[in-house]
Write an enzyme that holds these catalytic residues in place. Structure first.
Site, mmCIF file in Angstrom:
data_model
loop_
_atom_site.group_PDB
_atom_site.id
_atom_site.type_symbol
_atom_site.label_atom_id
_atom_site.label_comp_id
_atom_site.label_asym_id
_atom_site.label_seq_id
_atom_site.Cartn_x
_atom_site.Cartn_y
_atom_site.Cartn_z
ATOM 1 N N ARG A 48 -8.215 -7.713 -15.903
ATOM 2 C CA ARG A 48 -6.814 -7.625 -15.439
ATOM 3 C C ARG A 48 -6.351 -6.175 -15.509
ATOM 4 O O ARG A 48 -5.672 -5.678 -14.633
ATOM 5 C CB ARG A 48 -5.907 -8.528 -16.282
ATOM 6 C CG ARG A 48 -4.439 -8.274 -15.990
ATOM 7 C CD ARG A 48 -3.443 -9.341 -16.433
ATOM 8 N NE ARG A 48 -3.810 -10.148 -17.556
ATOM 9 C CZ ARG A 48 -3.735 -9.774 -18.861
ATOM 10 N NH1 ARG A 48 -3.299 -8.558 -19.179
ATOM 11 N NH2 ARG A 48 -4.090 -10.592 -19.805
ATOM 12 N N TYR A 101 11.093 -6.014 6.211
ATOM 13 C CA TYR A 101 10.215 -7.197 6.249
ATOM 14 C C TYR A 101 10.913 -8.366 5.545
ATOM 15 O O TYR A 101 11.488 -8.192 4.466
ATOM 16 C CB TYR A 101 8.889 -6.836 5.573
ATOM 17 C CG TYR A 101 7.954 -8.001 5.405
ATOM 18 C CD1 TYR A 101 7.308 -8.568 6.498
ATOM 19 C CD2 TYR A 101 7.725 -8.552 4.146
ATOM 20 C CE1 TYR A 101 6.451 -9.640 6.339
ATOM 21 C CE2 TYR A 101 6.866 -9.624 3.972
ATOM 22 C CZ TYR A 101 6.236 -10.171 5.085
ATOM 23 O OH TYR A 101 5.393 -11.233 4.923
ATOM 24 N N ASP A 173 7.250 1.821 2.785
ATOM 25 C CA ASP A 173 6.313 0.767 3.177
ATOM 26 C C ASP A 173 5.609 1.253 4.437
ATOM 27 O O ASP A 173 6.212 1.377 5.507
ATOM 28 C CB ASP A 173 7.084 -0.538 3.435
ATOM 29 C CG ASP A 173 6.154 -1.719 3.721
ATOM 30 O OD1 ASP A 173 5.059 -1.488 4.262
ATOM 31 O OD2 ASP A 173 6.538 -2.866 3.433
ATOM 32 N N LYS A 198 -2.884 -6.492 6.004
ATOM 33 C CA LYS A 198 -2.765 -6.108 7.405
ATOM 34 C C LYS A 198 -3.845 -5.086 7.775
ATOM 35 O O LYS A 198 -5.016 -5.384 7.652
ATOM 36 C CB LYS A 198 -1.338 -5.587 7.656
ATOM 37 C CG LYS A 198 -0.231 -6.427 6.974
ATOM 38 C CD LYS A 198 -0.069 -7.817 7.547
ATOM 39 C CE LYS A 198 0.828 -8.720 6.702
ATOM 40 N NZ LYS A 198 2.150 -8.218 6.398
HETATM 41 C C1 LIG Z 1 3.146 -8.473 5.383
HETATM 42 C C2 LIG Z 1 4.065 -7.413 4.936
HETATM 43 C C3 LIG Z 1 4.488 -7.326 3.592
HETATM 44 C C4 LIG Z 1 4.080 -8.357 2.548
HETATM 45 O O1 LIG Z 1 2.723 -8.346 2.293
HETATM 46 P P1 LIG Z 1 1.860 -9.652 1.839
HETATM 47 O O2 LIG Z 1 0.499 -9.122 1.716
HETATM 48 O O3 LIG Z 1 2.035 -10.679 2.915
HETATM 49 O O4 LIG Z 1 2.446 -10.126 0.545
HETATM 50 C C5 LIG Z 1 5.307 -6.267 3.243
HETATM 51 N N1 LIG Z 1 5.729 -5.365 4.160
HETATM 52 C C6 LIG Z 1 5.359 -5.426 5.446
HETATM 53 C C7 LIG Z 1 5.842 -4.399 6.403
HETATM 54 C C8 LIG Z 1 4.527 -6.452 5.885
HETATM 55 O O5 LIG Z 1 4.180 -6.521 7.180
#
Ligand SMILES: *Cc1c(COP(=O)(O)O)cnc(C)c1O
Length: 386
Positions: A48, A101, A173, A198
């Site tokens: 962890r 998001y 982000d 992503k």
């Molecule tokens: C998908 C996404 C998230 C969240 O990520 P997860 O891996 O689904 O928890 C945060 N910010 C953006 C811009 C996203 O597209």
């Protein structure tokens, strides 16, 4: 030796195995590590807190973003939650974009309601509103650019400067761009966060996140909190993420080329009302995107001329565009935000945000662009005839 982005993505972690000479690093699944002797721990004691497979991918992503280190987490949401947990106390303010998001919006809102911290949602392109929010002396200013699904652009350098004047930590982000197309740390942000689900992984087969920072003290705090609350990612996901990153650059380039081919085609289509893509001269934020991005990416949205029946017909005819949420994979996905990603918003709120019920969002993959265009052409033909 200095390493450019492509070399970092490919070379990190190779040839480090002294026992068998493995070129590719193995997956270290062990949850625990033996002590050398009494009171003599090794570098790792429990997975962890630290895991050799996760170490490699953390180092690789940190180098790609130009940070001193990173923490890879179990999801993008846990990465964002980790930052807030590490740096916000009750009463502290986070300023976030009004069109961030949906998962981030829900997280900030629910923590606000619980009293964990306070959130102020603001249009960061509205100078007056931003100034007013910054006057509240936020601890964190959260940026997300380009935004989802309309690809609105925020000037990272400008907002970072203003936020720093108030002593805030700037978090960006960078999920939609990846470090290949945008480097927020170089533009003034302190911390970068990604949903690795992503583009970074790119194959739609893991859920993971990452927090990258420029300051060692912040990295220490984030690592301590990640172990404390237990949000670090497992060895297998870390391995898949590293494997995905090996092809990050060619994937992004191919997807972006395909996006540009689709844009050219969509511009000729009478059924297409409006296209949202930062490369277009008329796109709001085009000039900022040109300045702060190394490319325009592979996400695009457009409005169809017609009612919901036409949209349903159009979507039902597509073969290579999978109707699904998420983005950034090698396969092309199409999404109807009003009934999918943004269904949680009221119709009124969607209207204010500019998300109409005829809007479609595409995450362009790396299939043959002509096949994608032919697929669209057929769907437009059928939708027009009905
Ligand atoms: C998908 C996404 C998230 C969240 O990520 P997860 O891996 O689904 O928890 C945060 N910010 C953006 C811009 C996203 O597209």
């Amino acid at each position: 030796m200095t390493k450019k982005t492509a070399t970092i993505a490919i070379h990190n972690g190779l040839n480090e195995d002294s026992q068998f000479g493995c070129v590719v690093p193995p997956i270290y699944l062990s949850s625990t590590y033996n002590f050398v002797g009494f009171d003599k721990p090794r570098e790792h004691d429990y997975s962890r807190r630290g895991n050799p497979t996760r170490d490699i991918v953390q180092k690789t992503i940190a180098e790609l973003e130009g940070g001193v280190g990173s923490v890879v987490t179990s999801s993008g949401m846990s990465a964002i939650h980790l930052i807030c947990t590490a740096f916000l106390s009750p009463g502290d303010v986070i300023v976030a974009p009004h069109d961030c998001y949906g998962g981030s919006y829900r997280l900030f809102n629910s923590q606000h309601e619980k009293g964990a911290y306070r959130v102020i949602f603001v249009d960061q392109n509205n100078d007056e509103a931003l100034k007013e929010a910054l006057a509240q002396q936020p601890k964190i200013v959260f940026i997300e650019t380009p935004s989802n699904p309309l690809l609105r652009i925020t000037d990272i350098e400008k907002v970072s400067k203003l936020a720093h004047q108030q002593g805030a930590i700037v978090v960006a982000d960078n999920t939609f761009m990846s470090p290949v197309l945008q480097k927020p740390l170089a533009l003034g942000a302190d911390i970068v966060v990604h949903s690795c689900t992503k583009y970074l992984n790119g194959h739609s087969d893991i859920v993971a996140g990452v927090v990258i920072c420029q300051c060692r003290k912040q990295l220490e705090d984030l690592s301590w909190w990640a172990n404390n609350i237990g949000v670090t990612s497992g060895a297998f996901d870390s391995y898949l993420l590293l494997r995905g990153i090996r092809t990050l650059i060619p994937r992004i380039r191919l997807a972006q080329d395909n996006a540009q081919a689709l844009i050219q085609y969509l511009q000729t289509q009478p059924l297409v009302e409006k296209i949202y893509y930062p490369a277009l001269e008329y796109h709001i934020g085009h000039h900022i995107a040109k300045k702060q991005q190394q490319g325009f990416g592979a996400m695009l949205s457009f409005e169809l001329k017609g009612d919901i029946t036409l949209i349903k017909t159009f979507l039902s005819q597509l073969t290579f565009f999978t109707l699904a949420e998420s983005l950034g994979g090698v396969e092309t996905l199409i999404c109807h935000p009003a009934t999918m990603t943004h269904a949680g918003m009221s119709e009124e709120a969607r209207k204010t945000a500019g998300i109409s019920s005829s809007l479609l969002r595409i995450s362009v993959g790396i299939e043959d662009s002509q096949d994608l265009i032919n697929d669209l052409r057929n769907a437009f033909d059928v939708a027009t005839k009905r």
